[in-house]
Design a protein around this motif. Structure first.
Motif, PDB file in Angstrom:
ATOM      1  N   LYS A 215      70.278  45.603  25.480  1.00 41.11           N
ATOM      2  CA  LYS A 215      69.125  46.447  25.754  1.00 41.11           C
ATOM      3  C   LYS A 215      67.999  45.589  26.320  1.00 41.11           C
ATOM      4  N   LEU A 216      67.542  45.915  27.513  1.00 45.18           N
ATOM      5  CA  LEU A 216      66.508  45.153  28.189  1.00 45.18           C
ATOM      6  C   LEU A 216      65.283  46.023  28.439  1.00 45.18           C
ATOM      7  N   PRO A 217      64.110  45.408  28.641  1.00 45.76           N
ATOM      8  CA  PRO A 217      62.914  46.195  28.945  1.00 45.76           C
ATOM      9  C   PRO A 217      63.067  46.957  30.257  1.00 45.76           C
ATOM     10  N   ALA A 218      62.243  47.984  30.442  1.00 42.75           N
ATOM     11  CA  ALA A 218      62.240  48.729  31.700  1.00 42.75           C
ATOM     12  C   ALA A 218      61.862  47.807  32.847  1.00 42.75           C
ATOM     13  N   SER A 222      56.752  42.770  38.540  1.00 40.54           N
ATOM     14  CA  SER A 222      56.111  41.463  38.430  1.00 40.54           C
ATOM     15  C   SER A 222      56.868  40.498  37.536  1.00 40.54           C
ATOM     16  N   ALA A 223      57.891  40.979  36.853  1.00 41.40           N
ATOM     17  CA  ALA A 223      58.657  40.131  35.942  1.00 41.40           C
ATOM     18  C   ALA A 223      59.769  39.407  36.688  1.00 41.40           C
ATOM     19  N   ALA A 224      60.407  38.495  36.006  1.00 42.90           N
ATOM     20  CA  ALA A 224      61.559  37.795  36.583  1.00 42.90           C
ATOM     21  C   ALA A 224      62.695  38.790  36.821  1.00 42.90           C
ATOM     22  N   PRO A 225      63.537  38.548  37.826  1.00 43.38           N
ATOM     23  CA  PRO A 225      64.654  39.467  38.095  1.00 43.38           C
ATOM     24  C   PRO A 225      65.542  39.658  36.867  1.00 43.38           C
ATOM     25  N   SER A 226      66.017  40.871  36.686  1.00 43.32           N
ATOM     26  CA  SER A 226      66.831  41.190  35.516  1.00 43.32           C
ATOM     27  C   SER A 226      68.157  40.440  35.549  1.00 43.32           C
ATOM     28  N   PRO A 227      68.590  39.897  34.404  1.00 45.20           N
ATOM     29  CA  PRO A 227      69.905  39.228  34.356  1.00 45.20           C
ATOM     30  C   PRO A 227      71.062  40.211  34.271  1.00 45.20           C
ATOM     31  N   GLN A 228      70.766  41.492  34.250  1.00 48.56           N
ATOM     32  CA  GLN A 228      71.782  42.526  34.062  1.00 48.56           C
ATOM     33  C   GLN A 228      71.599  43.630  35.096  1.00 48.56           C
ATOM     34  N   PHE A 229      72.701  44.218  35.556  1.00 51.01           N
ATOM     35  CA  PHE A 229      72.594  45.428  36.362  1.00 51.01           C
ATOM     36  C   PHE A 229      71.910  46.503  35.532  1.00 51.01           C
ATOM     37  N   GLY A 230      71.014  47.263  36.158  1.00 48.61           N
ATOM     38  CA  GLY A 230      70.441  48.419  35.487  1.00 48.61           C
ATOM     39  C   GLY A 230      71.388  49.604  35.574  1.00 48.61           C
ATOM     40  N   ASN A 251      66.731  48.389  39.575  1.00 49.69           N
ATOM     41  CA  ASN A 251      66.118  47.079  39.785  1.00 49.69           C
ATOM     42  C   ASN A 251      65.701  46.847  41.235  1.00 49.69           C
ATOM     43  N   ASP A 252      65.736  47.898  42.056  1.00 55.13           N
ATOM     44  CA  ASP A 252      65.257  47.830  43.450  1.00 55.13           C
ATOM     45  C   ASP A 252      65.889  46.675  44.228  1.00 55.13           C
ATOM     46  N   ARG A 253      67.194  46.477  44.024  1.00 56.12           N
ATOM     47  CA  ARG A 253      67.793  45.325  44.690  1.00 56.12           C
ATOM     48  C   ARG A 253      69.240  45.586  45.085  1.00 56.12           C
ATOM     49  N   ILE A 254      69.652  44.780  46.041  1.00 53.85           N
ATOM     50  CA  ILE A 254      71.051  44.701  46.471  1.00 53.85           C
ATOM     51  C   ILE A 254      71.559  43.332  46.043  1.00 53.85           C
ATOM     52  N   GLN A 255      72.663  43.301  45.323  1.00 48.32           N
ATOM     53  CA  GLN A 255      73.293  42.022  45.040  1.00 48.32           C
ATOM     54  C   GLN A 255      74.567  41.899  45.868  1.00 48.32           C
TER      55      GLN A 255
END
Length: 368
Positions: A215-218, A222-230, A251-255
């Motif tokens: 369980k990760l914060p929303a 401005s935070a560091a990139p999430s270590p987990q797929f949302g 997470n507004d991203r393409i990996q």
């Protein structure tokens, strides 16, 4: 100072060149044509294009209101309408070719229909993201059941290889006979199966690490990139060079990965987007170098052209609205061999649209 100005000018000119080269699109307000049989479309949860340039839409009949399906009530309340079948095939002119789907023998029809993909052999793949859905389905183009991977039931976790977790979409690597699944609305991974037998092959989470369900914060821009797929892991696409593109929507991203799950890079798109994220779907632009990614964003309700190399936005169209060319929750998109874009909308959007490619760029039919 002079060198700095020259460098900045060079960057601006490079960006302008990319923007000038980006494909342009114009809505076709007459596609698709009115449905037969007094049918109406519910939330349109997926779209795909086959080798004949026919356009396939999967939609959710259960999302229709009583007012929309009033002719099917007993007694009928009004003259229109009746729910169309979930899977619908259209030709280039927008005529409905065939429609099918629903409960049948030997498989679990989704509680909630989601993505659709047509592989190079013409098989139709469907994803299922209802509360108890943990599977994908494979059919012939006429709706004959072929295979189910996973099963319905209580959700488990992202390490369970016997079932999925509300999967969103899939794509097939024809050369390797492998189906890649964006899994999903409950799990946090990409998982790969044999597309002929359904056997598990491999899986990975964000950055190519083992998937986790911590369980990760929303999401915080401005935070560091999430270590987990949302949630949701919403799409997976394969370029001709073998790179695998994954929509990490919230997470507004393409990996980007290699086919074995090795992490290559990540690209953020409209990073300040909160709501339900900016990267809902991707398609790879079919020029010789596959220069661009086409990105559907159902939060900002626009379709963007991104540089495949950098993720930079070089063009965009659409806005929140109800007119032709506007969107409400643009959920998925697909490209035909001519470069035309087809989109589908969920929530109350409940429609498919066609956007005509306007340009003279040489395109090719791609095979992942």
């Amino acid at each position: 100072m002079t060198k700095w100005l020259i460098a900045c000018a060079g960057v601006l000119l490079l960006g302008a060149a990319h923007a000038a080269d980006a494909p342009k699109f114009q809505v076709d307000p007459f596609w698709p044509k009115p449905l037969p049989n007094n049918w109406i479309m519910g939330a349109a949860a997926g779209v795909a294009v086959d080798a004949q340039d026919h356009v396939w839409v999967v939609q959710r009949p259960k999302t229709l209101t009583d007012d929309e399906k009033a002719a099917s009530l007993s007694p009928p309340r009004t003259k229109c309408c009746v729910a169309a079948p979930p899977v619908m095939e259209f030709d280039q002119e927008g005529n409905l070719v065939k429609a099918w789907g629903g409960k049948g023998e030997g498989y679990d029809w989704p509680e909630n229909e989601h993505g659709i993909y047509i592989d190079q052999k013409g098989f139709v793949w469907l994803a299922a993201n209802g509360e108890h859905d943990g599977h994908i389905l494979k059919f012939t183009r006429d709706g004959k059941f072929v295979m189910q991977i996973g099963k319905q039931g209580n959700q488990t976790n992202s390490l369970d290889t016997t079932r999925l977790g509300k999967p969103a979409n899939m794509t097939v690597d024809a050369a390797a006979n492998e189906v890649y699944v964006a899994d999903g609305y409950f799990n946090h991974r990409v998982i790969v199966f044999d597309s002929e037998t359904g056997a598990f092959k491999r899986q990975w989470g964000a950055y190519g690490k083992p998937p986790t369900d911590i369980k990760l914060p929303a999401y915080d821009p401005s935070a560091a990139p999430s270590p987990q797929f949302g949630n949701p892991v919403h799409c997976v696409r394969i370029a001709s060079d073998g790179l695998v593109y994954v929509c990490d929507r919230m997470n507004d991203r393409i990996q980007v990965f290699r086919k074995d799950g090795t992490f290559v890079k990540e690209m953020f798109v409209e990073k300040s987007t909160l709501a339900n994220g900016s990267v809902w779907d991707l398609e790879i632009w079919p020029d010789a170098n596959e220069t661009f990614l086409i990105n559907a964003d159902g939060a900002n309700n626009e379709v963007r052209t991104l540089s495949r190399e950098t993720g930079e936005t070089v063009d965009r169209f659409g806005r929140n609205g109800r007119m032709a060319g506007d969107f409400h929750w643009v959920h998925n998109l697909a490209l035909d061999s001519k470069g035309n874009i087809f989109t589908t909308e969920v929530d109350t959007g409940k429609r498919a649209q066609k956007f005509l490619f306007k340009g003279d760029m040489v395109l090719k039919r791609r095979t992942p």
